[in-house]
Design an enzyme around this catalytic site. Structure first.
Site, PDB file in Angstrom:
ATOM      1  N   SER A 141      -9.405  -1.046   7.280  1.00 56.88           N
ATOM      2  CA  SER A 141      -8.885  -0.877   5.922  1.00 56.88           C
ATOM      3  C   SER A 141      -8.165  -2.070   5.319  1.00 56.88           C
ATOM      4  O   SER A 141      -7.827  -2.034   4.143  1.00 56.88           O
ATOM      5  CB  SER A 141      -7.957   0.320   5.864  1.00 56.88           C
ATOM      6  OG  SER A 141      -8.735   1.470   5.726  1.00 56.88           O
ATOM      7  N   SER A 168      -9.390   1.414   3.166  1.00 54.64           N
ATOM      8  CA  SER A 168      -8.606   2.225   2.276  1.00 54.64           C
ATOM      9  C   SER A 168      -7.601   1.430   1.441  1.00 54.64           C
ATOM     10  O   SER A 168      -7.101   1.960   0.450  1.00 54.64           O
ATOM     11  CB  SER A 168      -7.863   3.295   3.070  1.00 54.64           C
ATOM     12  OG  SER A 168      -7.013   2.710   4.029  1.00 54.64           O
ATOM     13  N   LYS A 198       0.846  -1.196   0.000  1.00 62.24           N
ATOM     14  CA  LYS A 198       0.000   0.000   0.000  1.00 62.24           C
ATOM     15  C   LYS A 198       0.882   1.247   0.000  1.00 62.24           C
ATOM     16  O   LYS A 198       1.959   1.251   0.620  1.00 62.24           O
ATOM     17  CB  LYS A 198      -0.877  -0.048   1.254  1.00 62.24           C
ATOM     18  CG  LYS A 198      -1.915   1.046   1.382  1.00 62.24           C
ATOM     19  CD  LYS A 198      -2.732   0.803   2.648  1.00 62.24           C
ATOM     20  CE  LYS A 198      -3.791   1.846   2.892  1.00 62.24           C
ATOM     21  NZ  LYS A 198      -4.567   1.557   4.118  1.00 62.24           N
TER      22      LYS A 198
HETATM   23  N1  GLN Z   1     -13.041   3.572   6.820  1.00 59.98           N
HETATM   24  C1  GLN Z   1     -12.291   3.888   7.995  1.00 59.98           C
HETATM   25  C2  GLN Z   1     -11.871   5.335   7.982  1.00 59.98           C
HETATM   26  O1  GLN Z   1     -12.111   5.989   7.026  1.00 59.98           O
HETATM   27  C3  GLN Z   1     -11.111   2.979   8.139  1.00 59.98           C
HETATM   28  C4  GLN Z   1      -9.892   3.440   7.435  1.00 59.98           C
HETATM   29  C5  GLN Z   1      -8.663   2.671   7.779  1.00 59.98           C
HETATM   30  O2  GLN Z   1      -8.731   1.633   8.444  1.00 59.98           O
HETATM   31  N2  GLN Z   1      -7.539   3.211   7.380  1.00 59.98           N
HETATM   32  O3  GLN Z   1     -11.301   5.815   8.918  1.00 59.98           O
END
Ligand code: GLN
Length: 477
Positions: A176, A152, A77
């Site tokens: 994410s 994400s 990532k």
């Molecule tokens: N959807 C969650 C957020 O926007 C999780 C994101 C993540 O785990 N980086 O914070």
């Protein structure tokens, strides 16, 4: 492409017997990356470098000195620092920035001969659940290109889904790794907070951020965890517990006590097919002799607001360093120091990131601190205590990973509340610091990936992985 391997051990067996070579594998993944470039999963492909490493590794394998991950081609990532490689957190503010050091996990993966094939698209600064907040455009789900891949770590999930690499490394602040894994049909593991070093990971919310693998098999998730986990003098929050040989210890025997979140079956917000899958597995587990009982998690309505107040507060502090002076984007329209800060940040950050910085600053400001930030900290403690209490009585908590199947690109992005509610089942583990895994369970009627989540006791990744393997085998019967 020739048929995809499920397990690294099968790749390694074929390499030993000369049935394939690492160069051939890398070439195949590179051709898949080319073929599927419209999915927008990769921000950069390290093609020549990966081929060079593959050639050297083929020789090393012949000499019998290759590491545990020899033959594993990985995507990372775009918030994981890798020396002399670009890293942008999918943000304009870090466009063109090159990392001057490698994260601990990259060093550990390379030391075991993993090959890194490229960096994958994600939500900007990992803030999102659909990969639509990326400065580089949305990633498309390979199962249906009108659908989001989740976020994400959306690019990482699609890279695995479409055979562009064997496995990928993402980060999970509130879901994410697990949510994109669920939307794209792979296994996604969030380890216990403190199990894997965060050194060299671009911070979003430091008391939540964890690295995790997206893999095609439990065995591979286990070996990746084993290689990445463990003490690191550069991360003050890391655990010094010894790292078990997770991969060797995947045999499951006995009967377990499993709690499932009752609200998942009763809430109108949960998709009917997801409820049906959950029910089906509850029955399967019961018929195998496990105790499976409903529990009502009394703080369910508070998990999402608590998560967002705390992560936004931490994000506003973590992102203060992107000021147009130290690194990354600097506005060409600035005329003095103050306008450098203001214009660089206004132009460099996207809408969702700005929303979170502003809300985070607000909840931390004097006058509101006690009402929001301090209160959310207290609720986090209650959520953690209650979760650990459940895990005192039960071995695992079973729930959906997500309340809905993959949704359409553009469908939720205009309404942050709707988007944030997608995280209802993944943020509990993040708030409590416990490990959780998303397990792929075939497709729904529309042909989209379906999944369930299992959460376990702190630092019992070994138990969670062994049960996950058994659970996935059960799904085949
Ligand atoms: N959807 C969650 C957020 O926007 C999780 C994101 C993540 O785990 N980086 O914070």
């Amino acid at each position: 492409m020739t048929e995809l391997y499920t397990n690294l051990s099968d790749i390694q067996a074929d390499l030993q017997q000369g049935k394939t070579s690492v160069v051939k594998l890398v070439e195949e993944y590179l051709s898949q990356i080319k073929l599927h470039s419209h999915l927008n999963a990769f921000l950069e492909v390290f093609d020549q470098e990966a081929l060079g490493c593959a050639k050297a590794l083929d020789d090393k394998i012949k000499s019998g000195k290759a590491g545990k991950l020899a033959g594993l081609v990985l995507a990372i990532k775009d918030n994981i620092c890798y020396k002399d490689h670009k890293v942008s957190a999918s943000s304009k503010i870090l466009e063109g920035f090159t990392s001057i050091y490698s994260s601990t996990i990259i060093e550990r993966l390379l030391a075991e001969d993993a090959i890194i094939i490229g960096r994958t698209n994600s939500d900007e600064f990992a803030m999102g659940g659909s990969n639509e907040t990326s400065h580089y455009g949305p990633v498309k789900n390979y199962a249906d290109t009108n659908k989001v891949p989740g976020g994400s770590s959306g690019g990482a999930a699609v890279a695995v889904q479409a055979g562009m690499c064997h496995a990928a490394i993402g980060t999970d602040t509130g879901g994410s790794v697990r949510q994109p894994a669920a939307f794209c049909g792979s296994i996604g593991l969030r380890p216990t907070y403190g199990r894997i070093s965060r050194y060299g990971i671009i911070a979003y919310a430091s008391s939540f951020d964890q690295v995790g693998p997206l893999a095609r098999s439990v065995e591979d998730a286990a070996i990746l965890l084993e290689v990445m986990a463990g003490a690191d003098e550069y991360d003050a929050t890391i655990s010094h517990r010894p790292v078990p040989e997770y991969q060797k210890d995947l045999a499951f025997k006995g009967k377990k006590k499993i709690a499932f979140i009752e609200e998942a079956l009763t809430s109108p917000g949960v998709d009917q097919e997801i409820k049906d899958v959950l029910l089906q597995y509850i029955e399967k587990l019961k018929s195998e002799g496990h105790i499976v009982e409903p529990i009502s998690f009394e703080y369910m309505d508070y998990v999402v607001p608590t998560y967002y107040i705390l992560t936004m507060a931490e994000a506003s502090s973590n992102l203060a360093k992107y000021d147009g002076v130290h690194f990354g984007y600097r506005s060409p329209n600035a005329t003095d120091l103050e306008s450098t800060y203001k214009k660089s940040r206004s132009e460099g950050f996207g809408k969702e990131v700005k929303r979170r910085i502003m809300l985070g600053t607000f909840v931390l400001s004097s006058g509101y601190y006690d009402a929001y930030y301090a209160k959310a900290q207290k609720i986090r403690r209650l959520i953690r205590d209650k979760t650990l209490e459940i895990l005192h009585d039960y071995d695992f908590i079973l729930s959906p990973t997500t309340p809905t199947p993959p949704f359409n690109i553009g469908e939720n992005i205009k309404d942050p509340i709707v988007m944030y509610l997608e995280d209802i089942f993944t943020v509990q583990a993040a708030l409590a610091g416990i490990p959780a895994i998303s397990l792929p369970l075939g497709n729904n009627a529309a042909g989209l990936p379906s999944a369930l989540q299992l959460s376990g006791k702190c630092f019992d990744e070994a138990g969670l992985l062994a049960f996950s393997k058994y659970f996935l085998e059960l799904s085949k019967n």
